[in-house]
Scaffold this motif. Structure first.
Motif, mmCIF file in Angstrom:
data_model
loop_
_atom_site.group_PDB
_atom_site.id
_atom_site.type_symbol
_atom_site.label_atom_id
_atom_site.label_comp_id
_atom_site.label_asym_id
_atom_site.label_seq_id
_atom_site.Cartn_x
_atom_site.Cartn_y
_atom_site.Cartn_z
ATOM 1 N N ARG A 181 0.791 -1.229 0.000
ATOM 2 C CA ARG A 181 0.000 0.000 0.000
ATOM 3 C C ARG A 181 0.824 1.280 0.000
ATOM 4 O O ARG A 181 0.295 2.347 -0.289
ATOM 5 C CB ARG A 181 -0.910 0.032 1.219
ATOM 6 C CG ARG A 181 -2.209 -0.661 1.006
ATOM 7 C CD ARG A 181 -2.964 -0.699 2.290
ATOM 8 N NE ARG A 181 -4.025 0.276 2.352
ATOM 9 C CZ ARG A 181 -4.754 0.502 3.430
ATOM 10 N NH1 ARG A 181 -4.493 -0.148 4.544
ATOM 11 N NH2 ARG A 181 -5.708 1.392 3.408
ATOM 12 N N ARG A 182 2.055 1.198 0.406
ATOM 13 C CA ARG A 182 2.881 2.405 0.410
ATOM 14 C C ARG A 182 4.322 2.026 0.119
ATOM 15 O O ARG A 182 4.734 0.902 0.361
ATOM 16 C CB ARG A 182 2.823 3.129 1.777
ATOM 17 C CG ARG A 182 1.488 3.773 2.127
ATOM 18 C CD ARG A 182 1.146 4.929 1.210
ATOM 19 N NE ARG A 182 -0.092 5.585 1.595
ATOM 20 C CZ ARG A 182 -1.310 5.239 1.200
ATOM 21 N NH1 ARG A 182 -1.480 4.194 0.414
ATOM 22 N NH2 ARG A 182 -2.386 5.903 1.590
ATOM 23 N N LEU A 309 -4.581 -0.421 -10.276
ATOM 24 C CA LEU A 309 -5.721 -1.272 -9.944
ATOM 25 C C LEU A 309 -6.969 -0.815 -10.681
ATOM 26 O O LEU A 309 -7.144 0.373 -10.934
ATOM 27 C CB LEU A 309 -5.981 -1.203 -8.433
ATOM 28 C CG LEU A 309 -4.834 -1.675 -7.541
ATOM 29 C CD1 LEU A 309 -5.172 -1.401 -6.086
ATOM 30 C CD2 LEU A 309 -4.564 -3.140 -7.761
ATOM 31 N N PRO A 310 -7.847 -1.753 -11.013
ATOM 32 C CA PRO A 310 -9.158 -1.329 -11.516
ATOM 33 C C PRO A 310 -9.960 -0.780 -10.337
ATOM 34 O O PRO A 310 -9.489 -0.846 -9.193
ATOM 35 C CB PRO A 310 -9.772 -2.641 -12.015
ATOM 36 C CG PRO A 310 -9.102 -3.715 -11.225
ATOM 37 C CD PRO A 310 -7.731 -3.205 -10.870
ATOM 38 N N ASN A 311 -11.129 -0.264 -10.581
ATOM 39 C CA ASN A 311 -11.973 0.210 -9.480
ATOM 40 C C ASN A 311 -12.245 -0.959 -8.542
ATOM 41 O O ASN A 311 -12.917 -1.918 -8.903
ATOM 42 C CB ASN A 311 -13.289 0.752 -10.050
ATOM 43 C CG ASN A 311 -14.212 1.259 -8.960
ATOM 44 O OD1 ASN A 311 -13.898 1.172 -7.772
ATOM 45 N ND2 ASN A 311 -15.346 1.783 -9.355
ATOM 46 N N MET A 312 -11.706 -0.866 -7.338
ATOM 47 C CA MET A 312 -11.787 -1.995 -6.418
ATOM 48 C C MET A 312 -13.206 -2.249 -5.906
ATOM 49 O O MET A 312 -13.478 -3.295 -5.334
ATOM 50 C CB MET A 312 -10.836 -1.761 -5.248
ATOM 51 C CG MET A 312 -9.425 -2.118 -5.609
ATOM 52 S SD MET A 312 -9.418 -3.875 -5.985
ATOM 53 C CE MET A 312 -7.913 -4.138 -6.709
ATOM 54 N N LEU B 91 -9.050 2.112 4.401
ATOM 55 C CA LEU B 91 -9.558 1.940 3.035
ATOM 56 C C LEU B 91 -10.359 3.178 2.631
ATOM 57 O O LEU B 91 -10.339 3.599 1.472
ATOM 58 C CB LEU B 91 -10.459 0.711 2.941
ATOM 59 C CG LEU B 91 -9.774 -0.652 2.939
ATOM 60 C CD1 LEU B 91 -10.798 -1.749 2.735
ATOM 61 C CD2 LEU B 91 -8.717 -0.720 1.857
ATOM 62 N N ASP B 94 -7.955 5.645 1.311
ATOM 63 C CA ASP B 94 -7.358 5.296 0.028
ATOM 64 C C ASP B 94 -8.371 5.342 -1.115
ATOM 65 O O ASP B 94 -7.984 5.426 -2.274
ATOM 66 C CB ASP B 94 -6.704 3.913 0.108
ATOM 67 C CG ASP B 94 -5.364 3.976 0.818
ATOM 68 O OD1 ASP B 94 -4.907 5.108 1.080
ATOM 69 O OD2 ASP B 94 -4.781 2.928 1.122
ATOM 70 N N VAL B 95 -9.652 5.266 -0.803
ATOM 71 C CA VAL B 95 -10.641 5.282 -1.881
ATOM 72 C C VAL B 95 -11.161 6.697 -2.135
ATOM 73 O O VAL B 95 -11.663 6.986 -3.216
ATOM 74 C CB VAL B 95 -11.809 4.316 -1.574
ATOM 75 C CG1 VAL B 95 -12.848 4.968 -0.682
ATOM 76 C CG2 VAL B 95 -12.464 3.831 -2.866
ATOM 77 N N LEU B 143 -7.600 3.074 -5.143
ATOM 78 C CA LEU B 143 -8.566 1.975 -5.212
ATOM 79 C C LEU B 143 -9.619 2.225 -6.281
ATOM 80 O O LEU B 143 -10.456 1.379 -6.532
ATOM 81 C CB LEU B 143 -9.230 1.775 -3.848
ATOM 82 C CG LEU B 143 -8.256 1.418 -2.729
ATOM 83 C CD1 LEU B 143 -8.986 1.287 -1.407
ATOM 84 C CD2 LEU B 143 -7.526 0.128 -3.057
#
Ligand SMILES: Cc1cc2nc3c(=O)[nH]c(=O)nc-3n(C[C@H](O)[C@H](O)[C@H](O)COP(=O)(O)OP(=O)(O)OC[C@H]3O[C@@H](n4cnc5c(N)ncnc54)[C@H](O)[C@@H]3O)c2cc1C
Ligand code: SF4
Ligand code: SF4
Lengths: 390, 595
Positions: A181-182, A309-312, B91, B94-95, B143
């Motif tokens: 993530r970082r 990433l695609p839209n998670m 999250l 991040d989103v 994200l």
């Protein structure tokens, strides 16, 4: 065939209670509220004198149904859950979740080189902090209170590094789909080296306190001996296996991440007792330190740390099935992962060493064990209820 | 037993004389790491209230609560975090599409009252609000996907002017579904769309590959969706949460994709609509988007609707104004076919004038007027009556009615809206060198950004900040378009900056044609005087109430004549309003779902 007939003679059954209580026998609940128990579980034992005659393990105190919860959440929402499957070593499950879904989605091809190195680094840091905890904790079960105080302090130094790298001390929530993530913070490698130095410097003292202590040696040697035949029968992995002199290690036998590029030894010992298992852990602490140093040397400093990433929120993964595994401090951990083309996991199952060790092995070991050694036995098997009750 | 092993543990005593590792908490509060995940903070100015943070939170720790009135692109809601649930995964941070949400490095907070551990970051003030440290969104990790799937276009760019073929080619299935998957379903777009279309729902249907469902959602409140899918001004995209830090969803193109999956909509749409309007007759004057909308949704409810249209084809400005390389005729015809399939009676080449209006008023229970803006605004510069000076709207109508339009070899188009761009691009296709002369700066141009880019790609030149001084005839029979440079000055009424002529400088542009495209005005001369006077305001436009009814009972109106946004979707929204207004006026329940 009667339902009550004993089909499998190898399967122990408890004595028929209708015979009436044995006046020489004392029934005791060890846990769930007992400082000597490893986490939220209990062992019900029947003693004669201070020798355990028989006993059964009880789990269920910590059941949170994570595997089921993950079937109801989007992939990204399962990510903060998995670390909680193993409090002591949360990074392994993070890696397993990421690796399994990356494999099924094809995202694995895009995980950047640097991310794979950082993941390897985190996995070794994680193994190291867990081994430190058990190494000292093992002595603690024998009343040697100074040792765990020290190793927990050393572990805390590592948790400082985790905090700096991941934003969290215990639950890191860091290894995720596509990478991590970082990025590594500026100067992180230098500070981590210093931490390793500090740990390494204190290890000889710990040896004095633990491995070289007469109290420890007397209480750990020849105690809790696991027969070699069980290894294959029950599927024992990790330090308990290597303490039987069997050199098996997922990192070497089923290579993943950057382990093939690292120089490391699969540590073994003989005797298969508590002492041998502690010795293996002590050697693995040394190996991990060495591996972390190699990683810091070898890893690229530039480049992305995560794939695009695609839209998670709407990530879907084609139907598929896989099993991925990694070597945790305790032994082999694996995820059985099933996807069905939707935006949620269809089924996930964690295969961890704790179920084997805390239920199957422990129950077999109980008869004949001295009640005063039970705690030491459990720690040496590194039983971890959160990982059993996923 | 060895003596060493007995003595060894006592070495620990040496530590007793060293500095302890442990620290007393109260005297040394250690700050969290640079990227610590502590208590939340939120820059409420940047936050748009999209609720994506609440959506992703698997602990359902976030509630969106109202803190302000909604405005354009801001729901007025802000996240409230419940720390009895939060697991500090970040999250939500991040989103966050606006990157407003963060976490501070603060982790200690003791209070006797458990209720305080639920607060609205940024609104309920906290000591750590200004904390520079803590977890923030990072450029290398996201994200959501901020990159739009590129739209395939007619290539090469230079060749476009040689054809009337559609320039935008449309997504294929894979592209559309990929683009649709970028949506975060915040719904800010619904509020921004004048017709309040069910945007996230039809995007979700496209993502799922269920195009019938998509078209059904779309037709719920837009009877000309393929037109909007090609030429809409897309107010929705301007507020898209994903677009705050990247490309907004291609909402317009996705609508286009969905409608293009069917050659005929009749089979896709249900006919099972309560016939509440049976026996009631409504006249629609003007077959533009507003009129057609009113006609369609009234007709599907059983009203008997007749559309009166002066031109040989309905569609209004989308037929006679918008060029075919943007909106081809078959596409319009396909949508009009559904109207007639559902019972709308269309009378083309039928201009309503004078007494006929009175007859219509008597024959029908209600009348909707949507005759648009057809009178061009004047240039107000000497020479504007010279031959060769023409108005864009007339030129476009002639062109679309198949008359020959002669633009010569060089053209200057005066104006900066979509009409100017269309006139320019058509002139390019008719073979002329084209310059657009606009009064303000490029950023002020009301035309769609993509339209401006496409025009430039086709070789249209652009000059800005200029004021037309006069048009003169040259001895060679050409026109001399004389203009002076302008500087931008603050406007007195606080509106947008206006151009002011810099005196003393004159520039010349020698061309064959000057096309004036500086706006259109209403023309109600076709109405009987008393009616025209009754419905119009002092500027000649029509005012309506919340039911879409004018000051004259039974007369409803909408479209460019009424609203000040003057685009197709606003006209459609007016048409929808009139459907509800008319049915209410005629005493039937207007609260049925549209279609
Ligand atoms: C060149 C051009 C380009 C444009 N580009 C875009 C664009 O890209 N995107 C967008 O959203 N909007 C665009 N617009 C604006 C949009 O087309 C209009 O806002 C919309 O069509 C207005 O709809 P309306 O219902 O008011 O009727 P209009 O479209 O104005 O139609 C009015 C109709 O009434 C008819 N009529 C007039 N008087 C009578 C009468 N007495 N009897 C019978 N019929 C009569 C006319 O012939 C016409 O068909 C453009 C407009 C023009 C002119
Ligand atoms: S995701 Fe960000 S912008 Fe959207 S509501 Fe939450 S904090 Fe505000
Ligand atoms: S940090 Fe995680 S658990 Fe907490 S509010 Fe944000 S998304 Fe929810």
């Amino acid at each position: 065939m009667s339902l009550f007939e004993i089909e499998n003679p190898g399967f122990d059954i408890l004595e028929d209670p209708q015979d009436g209580p044995n006046p020489r026998e004392v029934q005791l609940w060890f846990g769930p509220q007992h400082p000597g128990i490893t986490g939220n579980m209990s062992v019900q034992v029947w003693l004669e004198g201070d020798t355990i005659k028989r006993g059964i393990t009880h789990v269920g105190y910590l059941h949170r149904g994570f595997e089921k919860l993950m079937e109801r959440r989007k992939y990204i929402q399962s990510f903060p859950i998995v670390c909680r499957m193993c409090v002591a070593e949360p990074d392994t499950t993070e890696y397993l979740l990421a690796a399994s879904l990356e494999e099924l989605s094809g995202l694995d091809a895009e995980v950047p080189e640097k991310a794979q190195w950082i993941r390897t680094l985190v996995m070794e840091m994680s193994r190291l902090q867990a081994q430190l905890m058990v190494f000292g904790g093992q002595a603690g079960t024998m009343g040697l209170g100074t040792a765990p105080n020290w190793t927990y302090t050393l572990r805390d130094f590592l948790l400082d590094s985790f905090e700096e790298l991941t934003g969290g001390r215990v639950y890191h929530m860091y290894i995720t789909y596509g990478g991590v993530r970082r990025d590594l913070p500026q100067g992180f490698a230098l500070r981590l080296e210093k931490t390793l130095d500090a740990i390494e410097e204190r290890l000889p003292y710990l040896d004095d306190l633990i491995l070289d202590s007469e109290v420890f040696r007397t209480r750990a040697r020849g105690v809790g001996v696991l027969p070699r035949e069980w290894a294959e029968e029950i599927g024992i992995t990790g330090p308990p296996l290597r303490a039987m002199g069997i050199a098996r290690d997922t990192r070497r036998d089923f290579p993943y991440l950057k382990y093939p590029e690292l120089d490391f030894k699969v540590c073994t010992a003989t005797g298969s007792d508590i002492y041998a298992r502690t010795l293996v852990r002590r050697m693995e602490i040394q190996e991990s330190i060495g591996m972390i140093r190699q990683i810091l040397q070898k890893m690229p400093h530039e480049g992305p740390y995560c794939a695009k990433l695609p839209n998670m929120l709407h990530w879907t993964i084609p139907a598929g099935y896989t099993y991925v595994r990694a070597e945790a401090s305790r032994g082999e951990m694996g995820f059985v992962m099933v996807t069905d083309g939707s935006d949620k996991i269809r089924r996930v199952h964690l295969r961890g060493p704790s179920y084997t060790n805390a239920v199957t092995v422990l129950e077999r070991m109980l008869p004949g064990t001295n009640i005063a050694d039970l705690s030491a036995l459990m720690v040496s098997l590194q039983t971890c209820p959160p990982e059993i009750e996923r | 037993m060895s003596l060493r092993n007995v003595i060894a543990p006592f070495s620990a005593w040496a530590r007793a004389f060293q500095k302890p590792f442990t620290v007393p908490q109260d005297s040394t509060h250690r700050p969290g790491a640079e990227r610590y995940r502590g208590w939340h903070i939120n820059d409420t100015e940047k936050c748009i209230g999209c609720g994506t943070c609440a959506d992703i939170c698997q602990n359902e720790a976030i509630d969106m609560v109202p803190v302000d009135e909604p405005t354009k692109g801001d729901s007025g809601l802000r996240p409230k975090v419940d720390y009895g649930r939060c697991c500090w995964c970040a999250l939500c941070v991040d989103v966050c599409p606006s990157a407003s949400l963060g976490m501070s490095s603060e982790y200690v907070w003791v209070d006797k009252d458990p209720d305080v551990f639920r607060y609205i970051p940024g609104v309920d003030k906290k000591d750590w609000d200004g904390d520079e440290r803590g977890w923030r969104k990072d450029a290398g990790y996201d994200l959501i996907d901020h990159e739009r799937v590129p739209m395939p276009m007619l290539e090469p760019e230079e060749e476009r002017v040689k054809t009337w073929a559609e320039v935008v080619l449309g997504y294929n299935e894979e592209q559309a579904r990929k683009e649709a998957a970028r949506c975060v379903e915040c719904g800010l777009c619904i509020a921004a769309c004048p017709a309040h279309m069910h945007i996230p729902d039809y995007i979700a249907a496209i993502r799922d590959g269920d195009y019938e469902r998509a078209v059904q959602q779309i037709y719920d409140n837009n009877p000309l969706p393929e037109m909007c899918g090609k030429v809409c001004t897309r107010r929705c995209e301007g507020v898209c949460a994903v677009g705050v830090n990247g490309d907004p969803l291609a909402i317009r193109w996705l609508k286009r994709f969905a409608t293009e999956q069917f050659s005929d909509f009749d089979q896709v749409l249900s006919r099972d609509v309560p016939q509440i309007g049976a026996g009631r007759k409504v006249a629609v004057i003007g077959g533009g988007p507003g009129g057609l909308t009113a006609a369609f949704y009234l007709a599907v409810r059983g009203f008997q609707v007749t559309v009166f249209e002066a031109l040989p084809q309905v569609g209004g400005a989308t037929f006679f104004g918008i060029p075919k390389y943007r909106f081809p005729l078959p596409s319009l015809e396909k949508q009009v076919k559904l109207l007639t399939d559902r019972g709308v009676k269309i009378l083309t080449n039928h201009k309503v004038e004078g007494d006929e209006f009175k007859r219509i008023q008597q024959e029908f229970d209600a009348v909707y007027i949507g005759t648009g803006l057809l009178k061009p605004s004047a240039l107000r510069a000497p020479g504007e009556d010279l031959p060769g000076v023409m108005h864009a709207i007339d030129m476009l109508i002639d062109h679309h009615l198949g008359k020959k339009v002669d633009v010569g070899e060089s053209v200057v188009v005066v104006g900066g809206g979509n009409v100017a761009i269309d006139a320019a691009r058509i002139s390019r296709r008719l073979g002329a060198e084209v310059t657009i002369a606009y009064r303000r700066r490029l950023v002020d141009m009301p035309a769609d950004d993509e339209e401006i880019e496409d025009a430039q790609a086709e070789g249209v030149k652009l000059i800005t900040q200029n004021i037309p001084l006069r048009v003169e005839q040259t001895p060679e029979g050409k026109l001399d378009f004389v203009w002076g440079p302008a500087e931008m000055v603050a406007s007195e009424d606080g509106g947008r900056p206006r151009p002011k002529l810099i005196e003393g400088v004159e520039n010349h542009l020698i061309v064959d044609r000057v096309i004036v495209a500086i706006g259109q005005k209403p023309d109600l001369t076709w109405l009987p005087d008393d009616v025209a006077e009754g419905v119009s305001n002092k500027w000649g436009y029509i005012d309506c109430d919340e039911n879409g009814m004018t000051h004259v009972e039974g007369i409803f109106a909408g479209g460019d004549l009424v609203n000040d946004t003057a685009d197709a979707i606003s006209a459609i929204a007016d048409g929808l309003k009139a459907v509800e207004g008319i049915s209410r006026y005629l005493g039937v329940d207007a609260k049925v779902r549209r279609v």
